[in-house]
Design a protein around this motif. Structure first.
Motif, short mmCIF file in Angstrom:
data_model
loop_
_atom_site.label_atom_id
_atom_site.label_comp_id
_atom_site.label_asym_id
_atom_site.label_seq_id
_atom_site.Cartn_x
_atom_site.Cartn_y
_atom_site.Cartn_z
N ARG A 207 -20.04 -25.59 8.08
CA ARG A 207 -20.28 -24.36 6.94
C ARG A 207 -18.78 -25.40 6.24
O ARG A 207 -19.35 -24.74 5.25
CB ARG A 207 -19.77 -23.78 7.55
CG ARG A 207 -20.15 -21.94 6.46
CD ARG A 207 -20.10 -21.04 6.94
NE ARG A 207 -21.19 -20.64 7.87
CZ ARG A 207 -21.41 -19.43 8.83
NH1 ARG A 207 -20.83 -17.94 8.50
NH2 ARG A 207 -22.93 -19.36 9.90
N ILE A 208 -18.10 -25.54 6.85
CA ILE A 208 -16.84 -26.04 5.50
C ILE A 208 -17.20 -27.25 4.87
O ILE A 208 -17.41 -27.54 3.64
CB ILE A 208 -15.68 -27.04 6.43
CG1 ILE A 208 -14.90 -25.25 7.13
CG2 ILE A 208 -14.61 -27.58 5.36
CD1 ILE A 208 -13.81 -25.93 8.18
N LEU A 209 -18.32 -27.90 5.50
CA LEU A 209 -18.86 -29.12 4.96
C LEU A 209 -20.18 -29.33 3.76
O LEU A 209 -19.86 -29.23 2.70
CB LEU A 209 -19.08 -30.30 5.73
CG LEU A 209 -18.09 -30.72 6.31
CD1 LEU A 209 -18.96 -32.49 7.47
CD2 LEU A 209 -17.01 -31.65 5.76
N LEU A 210 -20.59 -27.35 4.21
CA LEU A 210 -21.28 -27.53 2.79
C LEU A 210 -21.17 -26.78 1.42
O LEU A 210 -21.66 -26.30 0.56
CB LEU A 210 -22.59 -26.66 3.63
CG LEU A 210 -23.39 -27.54 4.66
CD1 LEU A 210 -24.52 -26.61 5.29
CD2 LEU A 210 -24.01 -28.48 3.48
N GLY A 211 -19.03 -26.15 1.91
CA GLY A 211 -19.36 -25.77 0.79
C GLY A 211 -18.48 -24.26 0.92
O GLY A 211 -18.83 -23.68 -0.12
N PHE A 212 -19.61 -23.42 1.99
CA PHE A 212 -19.67 -22.08 2.27
C PHE A 212 -18.36 -21.42 3.47
O PHE A 212 -18.39 -20.30 3.02
CB PHE A 212 -20.76 -21.81 3.24
CG PHE A 212 -22.16 -22.64 2.67
CD1 PHE A 212 -22.18 -21.23 1.04
CD2 PHE A 212 -22.83 -22.98 2.77
CE1 PHE A 212 -23.76 -21.85 0.60
CE2 PHE A 212 -24.07 -23.12 2.45
CZ PHE A 212 -24.87 -22.18 0.96
N VAL B 177 -11.56 -22.96 3.33
CA VAL B 177 -11.34 -24.60 3.07
C VAL B 177 -11.98 -24.71 2.81
O VAL B 177 -14.05 -24.45 2.86
CB VAL B 177 -11.82 -25.32 4.93
CG1 VAL B 177 -10.90 -26.44 4.78
CG2 VAL B 177 -10.38 -23.94 6.13
N ARG B 178 -11.78 -26.22 1.55
CA ARG B 178 -13.38 -26.61 0.62
C ARG B 178 -13.24 -28.09 0.79
O ARG B 178 -12.81 -28.64 2.06
CB ARG B 178 -12.34 -27.18 -0.51
CG ARG B 178 -11.89 -25.24 -1.38
CD ARG B 178 -13.15 -25.25 -1.70
NE ARG B 178 -14.59 -25.16 -1.95
CZ ARG B 178 -15.45 -24.62 -2.20
NH1 ARG B 178 -15.46 -23.94 -1.18
NH2 ARG B 178 -16.48 -25.50 -2.66
#
Length: 235
Positions: A80-85, A89-90
């Motif tokens: 979810r962090i990696l997907l920008g959601f 955390v960006r």
């Protein structure tokens, strides 16, 4: 350093053991997006380590979780962090600008809930860990997150579960920890949890230790990290 990272990654990809999932080599036809999933995760890990050539701190927890590194390919880092959601955390904090951020979990997998299908997996430990790094004012590329057993141990035949690594797995994991330490000479090691601390000490790896944030231990984890970084000469 690229060649050394490739050597570590190839060593990781060669590991197989019953009851564990190797995110950089194994493909799950039920919950992975497709056969390209382990390739995506391997590319993520290579990029992650390459961006941290000047890292000063290495946090080592116990084993990959199904909500975190199983699908992201990186310890204590959720899809979810990696997907920008993620609200705090960006993705650029993990893999920088210009990266091809892709999910590896299958949104059509019947084992996923609605939020997981829409936004990918979210790991509480990842949220606590990345939040504490920010609270300590650590630049994202100053720190590396790892596990003493760098693969995902699961219960029985239930892939979307977590279990504590057994002693033999911890002993196997030290091989990869030493390879990682060789890539970053002089890096300061902070063990997260007793399994990690005990294994590192048994093999003569100097480290400081903090409690694991799981199972309601987030406050104790934050307090312990704060104590360490309140004495910068010791870190």
């Amino acid at each position: 350093m690229t060649m050394e990272i490739d050597t570590l990654l190839k060593a990781l990809q060669q590991y197989h053991r019953e009851g564990t999932f190797n995110p950089w080599a194994d493909y799950d036809p039920v919950c992975d997006i497709g056969p390209e999933a382990p390739v995506i995760r391997a590319a993520n890990l290579k990029r992650y380590l390459s961006l941290r050539k000047g890292a000063r701190y290495l946090f080592i927890a116990e084993g990959l979780g199904y909500q975190g590194g199983h699908f992201s390919g990186m310890a204590m880092t959720s899809e979810r962090i990696l997907l920008g959601f993620h609200p705090a955390v960006r993705p650029e904090s993990v893999l920088g600008e210009g990266w091809d951020y892709r999910r590896t979990s299958n949104p059509g997998c019947r084992l996923l809930n609605r939020m997981q299908r829409e936004k990918g997996f979210n790991e509480p430990t990842a949220t606590v860990m990345w939040g504490e790094l920010a609270a300590q004012g650590l630049a994202p590329f100053q720190t590396i997150l790892w596990n003493i057993f760098p693969f995902h141990p699961y219960k029985g035949n239930q892939l979307l579960t977590n279990r504590t690594p057994v002693p033999a797995e911890l002993d196997e994991g030290i091989v990869y920890a030493r390879m990682l330490l060789a890539l970053f000479p002089g890096i300061r090691v902070i063990a997260i949890g007793r399994k990690s601390e005990g294994t590192l000490q048994r093999y003569g790896v100097p480290c400081q230790a903090v409690p694991h944030p799981s199972m309601g231990g987030a406050a104790r984890f934050r307090e312990a990290v704060d104590r360490i970084f309140s004495h910068p000469d010791d870190v």
